[in-house]
Design an enzyme around this catalytic site. Sequence first.
Site, PDB file in Angstrom:
ATOM      1  N   ASP A 123       0.839  -1.193   0.000  1.00 24.35           N
ATOM      2  CA  ASP A 123       0.000   0.000   0.000  1.00 24.35           C
ATOM      3  C   ASP A 123       0.878   1.249   0.000  1.00 24.35           C
ATOM      4  O   ASP A 123       2.077   1.172  -0.283  1.00 24.35           O
ATOM      5  CB  ASP A 123      -0.922  -0.015   1.232  1.00 24.35           C
ATOM      6  CG  ASP A 123      -2.292   0.579   0.945  1.00 24.35           C
ATOM      7  OD1 ASP A 123      -2.359   1.804   0.698  1.00 24.35           O
ATOM      8  OD2 ASP A 123      -3.284  -0.169   0.955  1.00 24.35           O
ATOM      9  N   HIS A 155      -4.252   6.600   2.527  1.00 22.93           N
ATOM     10  CA  HIS A 155      -4.790   5.290   2.168  1.00 22.93           C
ATOM     11  C   HIS A 155      -4.189   4.175   3.019  1.00 22.93           C
ATOM     12  O   HIS A 155      -4.899   3.354   3.608  1.00 22.93           O
ATOM     13  CB  HIS A 155      -4.544   5.030   0.682  1.00 22.93           C
ATOM     14  CG  HIS A 155      -5.291   3.858   0.131  1.00 22.93           C
ATOM     15  ND1 HIS A 155      -4.782   2.584   0.145  1.00 22.93           N
ATOM     16  CD2 HIS A 155      -6.515   3.768  -0.444  1.00 22.93           C
ATOM     17  CE1 HIS A 155      -5.651   1.759  -0.407  1.00 22.93           C
ATOM     18  NE2 HIS A 155      -6.718   2.445  -0.778  1.00 22.93           N
ATOM     19  N   SER A 311     -11.223  -0.585  -1.946  1.00 23.44           N
ATOM     20  CA  SER A 311     -10.024  -0.674  -1.102  1.00 23.44           C
ATOM     21  C   SER A 311     -10.359  -1.077   0.321  1.00 23.44           C
ATOM     22  O   SER A 311      -9.576  -1.767   0.984  1.00 23.44           O
ATOM     23  CB  SER A 311      -9.304   0.685  -1.057  1.00 23.44           C
ATOM     24  OG  SER A 311      -8.347   0.793  -2.070  1.00 23.44           O
TER      25      SER A 311
END
Length: 378
Positions: A123, A155, A311
């Site tokens: 990530d 994120h 996600s």
Amino acid sequence: MRRAASTPEQAQNELVAIGLDEDAIAGLTQEGFAVEDRIQVSLIGSEMVRLIVPAGTTLDSARAAVVARSATAVVDLNHFYQPQSENKAGCSGEGCALVREIVGWPTSEITRCAKPPRIGLIDTAINIDHVTLTNTRLEVIRLSEGEATKSGAQHGTAVAALLIGASDSRVPGLLPGAELIAVDAFQRSGKSADIANIYDLVRALDMLVQRDVKVVNLSLTGPANAVLEKSVKAATESGMILVAAAGNDGPNAKPVYPAAYDEVIAVTAVDKGRNPYRRAVRGDYIDIAAPGVGVWTAASISGARQKTGTSFAAPFITAAVSVLIAGDPDMSHESLEAKIRQFTDDIGKPGKDPVFGWGLLNASRLCESISDTKPSAL
């Protein structure tokens, strides 16, 4: 997120190849290619080379030249991949509910009934100082050392917290107490986009294989790529389980990868009403659905906020798979698929469908799965 118009699909003048011998590399150098980087990939048992193509040569022509030097080499563009979150405002403060309730995620600390295997995450950057992640079993490995291109932490922090956030925090993780090894394979592109190229994704996957990681969360998507496909097959053949976001390009979009590879568990998203997320990609490769709209998790600096996108559905399945294989870490992919189907509610057309896959995760009996040996009811 959907790919911004200004974000290219691949590096403009680069190829990535696996399986080139020294003679082939020497010949390509004479033709004007330059070796930007090279590394041995234990996952594949071969060297991976990042090539700069000669000036004035198209990528297609350059790829043909590499194949001409080695017909057995795997060669493709250095494609870019992006996280799959939507920049959508949501609630804030104590009024935000944990959407995990719609799949019956156990309210008690689930790690008491099973010791999940080591989990991997590829990530963006992660804020390891976030209160939700302090005193957790989190290790972050960053591939790029340059500060100028450091990826954003929004994120990665949100996904990591959703997986292993402290049980006593405002955003408790699905598996608090589990061990997470996160590889930051991303770099900042432009003002706000984070991208990971194929060369770095394969490096990250190889690192996790070497660390004996059993389950890997991939909340990212991009185009099909021969080098990625070979790496995915090698990883799963070694016993690794890959869980990937189905993508946010819209219901009529073409398949995205790595989710669309057969070896990968592709996860789509639903909202609190168990309706499909409006931007989720649909297709025959979709395997299972999980909450992905208004998911309450960590913000990048402090506090928490709602996040939306496939996600944030993927970590639910990563966590569920980790529990399901806790008692049998070497479970075959066929057995795992049958096991997963025992923990889904078929909310779409009967059987597997392109919207929900086999159905929505039902986690209410996950702890029972450790000793449950009954055949699938589906």
